[in-house]
Design an enzyme around this catalytic site. Structure first.
Site, mmCIF file in Angstrom:
data_model
loop_
_atom_site.group_PDB
_atom_site.id
_atom_site.type_symbol
_atom_site.label_atom_id
_atom_site.label_comp_id
_atom_site.label_asym_id
_atom_site.label_seq_id
_atom_site.Cartn_x
_atom_site.Cartn_y
_atom_site.Cartn_z
ATOM 1 N N ARG A 46 0.854 -1.200 0.000
ATOM 2 C CA ARG A 46 0.000 0.000 0.000
ATOM 3 C C ARG A 46 0.884 1.242 0.000
ATOM 4 O O ARG A 46 0.588 2.228 -0.657
ATOM 5 C CB ARG A 46 -0.949 0.001 1.223
ATOM 6 C CG ARG A 46 -1.660 1.334 1.407
ATOM 7 C CD ARG A 46 -2.955 1.233 2.202
ATOM 8 N NE ARG A 46 -2.876 0.423 3.386
ATOM 9 C CZ ARG A 46 -2.235 0.764 4.514
ATOM 10 N NH1 ARG A 46 -1.608 1.923 4.605
ATOM 11 N NH2 ARG A 46 -2.233 -0.060 5.546
ATOM 12 N N TYR A 98 -17.379 15.776 -14.725
ATOM 13 C CA TYR A 98 -17.869 14.395 -14.805
ATOM 14 C C TYR A 98 -18.908 14.140 -13.685
ATOM 15 O O TYR A 98 -18.708 14.563 -12.546
ATOM 16 C CB TYR A 98 -16.668 13.452 -14.697
ATOM 17 C CG TYR A 98 -17.018 12.032 -14.399
ATOM 18 C CD1 TYR A 98 -17.740 11.270 -15.309
ATOM 19 C CD2 TYR A 98 -16.635 11.434 -13.198
ATOM 20 C CE1 TYR A 98 -18.078 9.960 -15.024
ATOM 21 C CE2 TYR A 98 -16.961 10.121 -12.920
ATOM 22 C CZ TYR A 98 -17.691 9.395 -13.834
ATOM 23 O OH TYR A 98 -18.033 8.103 -13.551
ATOM 24 N N ASP A 170 -8.617 18.044 -14.459
ATOM 25 C CA ASP A 170 -8.888 16.684 -14.925
ATOM 26 C C ASP A 170 -8.524 16.649 -16.407
ATOM 27 O O ASP A 170 -9.172 17.287 -17.237
ATOM 28 C CB ASP A 170 -10.376 16.360 -14.710
ATOM 29 C CG ASP A 170 -10.718 14.911 -15.094
ATOM 30 O OD1 ASP A 170 -10.050 14.356 -15.985
ATOM 31 O OD2 ASP A 170 -11.664 14.349 -14.516
ATOM 32 N N LYS A 195 -9.483 5.458 -19.288
ATOM 33 C CA LYS A 195 -9.838 5.962 -20.621
ATOM 34 C C LYS A 195 -8.633 5.886 -21.567
ATOM 35 O O LYS A 195 -8.113 4.817 -21.780
ATOM 36 C CB LYS A 195 -10.415 7.370 -20.476
ATOM 37 C CG LYS A 195 -11.466 7.492 -19.358
ATOM 38 C CD LYS A 195 -12.706 6.711 -19.693
ATOM 39 C CE LYS A 195 -13.703 6.468 -18.577
ATOM 40 N NZ LYS A 195 -13.715 7.226 -17.369
HETATM 41 C C1 LIG Z 1 -13.455 13.141 -17.205
HETATM 42 C C2 LIG Z 1 -13.564 12.001 -16.248
HETATM 43 N N1 LIG Z 1 -12.966 12.092 -15.061
HETATM 44 C C3 LIG Z 1 -13.052 11.099 -14.159
HETATM 45 C C4 LIG Z 1 -13.768 9.946 -14.413
HETATM 46 C C5 LIG Z 1 -13.854 8.860 -13.369
HETATM 47 O O1 LIG Z 1 -12.969 7.833 -13.662
HETATM 48 P P1 LIG Z 1 -13.191 6.286 -13.299
HETATM 49 O O2 LIG Z 1 -14.414 5.834 -14.009
HETATM 50 O O3 LIG Z 1 -11.926 5.646 -13.774
HETATM 51 O O4 LIG Z 1 -13.346 6.205 -11.836
HETATM 52 C C6 LIG Z 1 -14.386 9.804 -15.646
HETATM 53 C C7 LIG Z 1 -15.166 8.584 -15.938
HETATM 54 O O5 LIG Z 1 -15.895 8.494 -16.860
HETATM 55 C C8 LIG Z 1 -14.294 10.865 -16.590
HETATM 56 O O6 LIG Z 1 -14.903 10.787 -17.782
#
Ligand SMILES: Cc1ncc(COP(=O)(O)O)c(C=O)c1O
Length: 378
Positions: A46, A98, A170, A195
């Site tokens: 961890r 998101y 992000d 992604k």
């Molecule tokens: C722009 C964006 N940030 C964060 C996330 C969250 O990521 P995760 O699904 O890997 O937890 C997503 C998920 O679709 C996303 O599109």
């Protein structure tokens, strides 16, 4: 060294112990201590794992930051970053982040006394106006999901600097290949590595990069203390996906641009959203801070019925949640990524029931267009 070479030869890719060119998967939870007075570099996975560490160093290198951290999901990465703040702190956050991020701040962190105010990232005055004495950070997503709204990162960071705020971006939609927020003045970058970075729709993961060691220490404190780490197998899968980031992004984004223009010329499509489309609001700002429009676009059909018919009939693509894979993935934000946002709130944001999001894969564009033409013409 250019980006494509950095993906392959980055100083972390060859295992120092064995010379292995594919990072070994150190599937271990604990580490034998050869000297009880002087512990080795690793003691418990961890706190640190060599496979995860290669991924963490690689993403820090690619984003141009000092420290990298890998988490069990994108949302775990985001929540871990928000956890560096304390009760009484105020954070400005883009109103069309998101849906999972929206849910985390409105149903989890608000209960722990961190205060959030939603901002319109397209309007810098709105950011300025909402700063309060206890504001500690600005959290941005650009292009935003799913309407591809653009925030001027450099200008937002200037506001941040004037007010001593930490700017978090992000960068999931662009990846460090197309956009490097830290070079534009941001302090922390977060990713859903599920992604484009992973790129094959086979692993859920999140990454964080900090500009400096001080912020790195704070994020590490949460990573180790809260413990939402990425396991060694998944770290290896992300490292494997990352090697082809450039060639995938090049192809996915050229497919996206071609499809955006093609959809835009159809009379049965009400609106197309793509950062590198003529007339897209914020296009110039976007192209000044990113080298491509990216691989995601959204469009509005003339009605909800049309959208549903399209979703039921589209072939040779995957219809589902997520984006950034080698396959074209079609999402229905109203029922998927943004289902967590109440309908009224969602519609105010422009995410109606006729909106469809497309993440382009690496298929032949002619086949994609043919599939779209068929499903839209029904
Ligand atoms: C722009 C964006 N940030 C964060 C996330 C969250 O990521 P995760 O699904 O890997 O937890 C997503 C998920 O679709 C996303 O599109």
């Amino acid at each position: 060294m250019k980006f494509g070479t950095k993906l392959i030869h980055n100083g972390f890719n060859i295992d120092k112990e064995t010379g292995a060119v594919s990072t070994p998967i150190y599937q271990t939870s604990t580490y034998h201590q050869f000297d009880i007075d002087n512990f080795g570099k690793y003691d418990y996975s961890r706190s640190g794992n060599p496979t995860r560490e290669v991924l963490e160093n690689t993403i820090a290198h690619l984003e141009g930051g000092e420290c990298g951290y890998a988490f069990s999901s994108g949302i775990a990465a985001i929540c871990s970053v928000i956890s560096i703040f304390s009760k009484g702190d105020h954070i400005l956050i883009g109103k069309d982040v998101y849906g999972g991020t929206y849910r985390a701040v409105t149903t989890i962190f608000n209960r722990f006394g961190i205060e959030f105010t939603f901002i319109n990232g397209e309007n810098l005055q709105d950011i300025k106006k909402k700063i309060k004495p206890n504001t500690k950070a600005i959290y941005l997503e650009t292009p935003s999901n799913p309407l591809l709204k653009i925030t001027d990162i450099k200008e937002a960071c200037k506001i941040g600097e004037e007010n001593n705020l930490i700017v978090i971006v992000d960068n999931t939609f662009m990846s460090p290949y197309f956009q490097k927020p830290l070079e534009l003045g941001a302090h922390i970058v977060v990713h859903s590595a599920t992604k484009f970075i992973g790129g094959h729709s086979d692993v859920v993961a999140g990454l964080v990069v900090t500009k400096n060691k001080e912020l790195g220490k704070r994020v590490y404190g949460v990573q180790n203390g809260f413990g939402a780490i990425l396991g060694p197998q998944d770290s290896w899968l992300i490292l494997r996906g990352l090697k082809t980031l450039k060639i995938r992004m090049d192809l996915c984004s050229s497919n996206a641009k071609a499809l955006a223009n093609w959809l835009n010329n159809r009379e049965d499509i009400e609106m197309v959203y793509y950062p590198d489309l003529d007339g897209h609001v914020g296009r110039e700002v976007h192209l000044s801070q990113s080298s491509s429009g990216g691989a995601v676009l959204s469009f509005k059909t003339s009605s909800e019925e049309k959208a549903l018919k399209f979703l039921r009939n589209i072939e040779n693509t995957s219809v589902g949640v997520s984006l950034g894979g080698v396959e074209t993935i079609i999402s229905y934000p109203a029922k998927m990524s943004h289902a967590a946002i109440p309908r009224e709130e969602r519609e105010k944001l422009g995410i109606g029931n006729n909106l469809i999001r497309v993440s382009l894969g690496i298929e032949d564009i002619d086949d994609i267009k043919e599939s779209f033409n068929k499903a839209l013409s029904l």
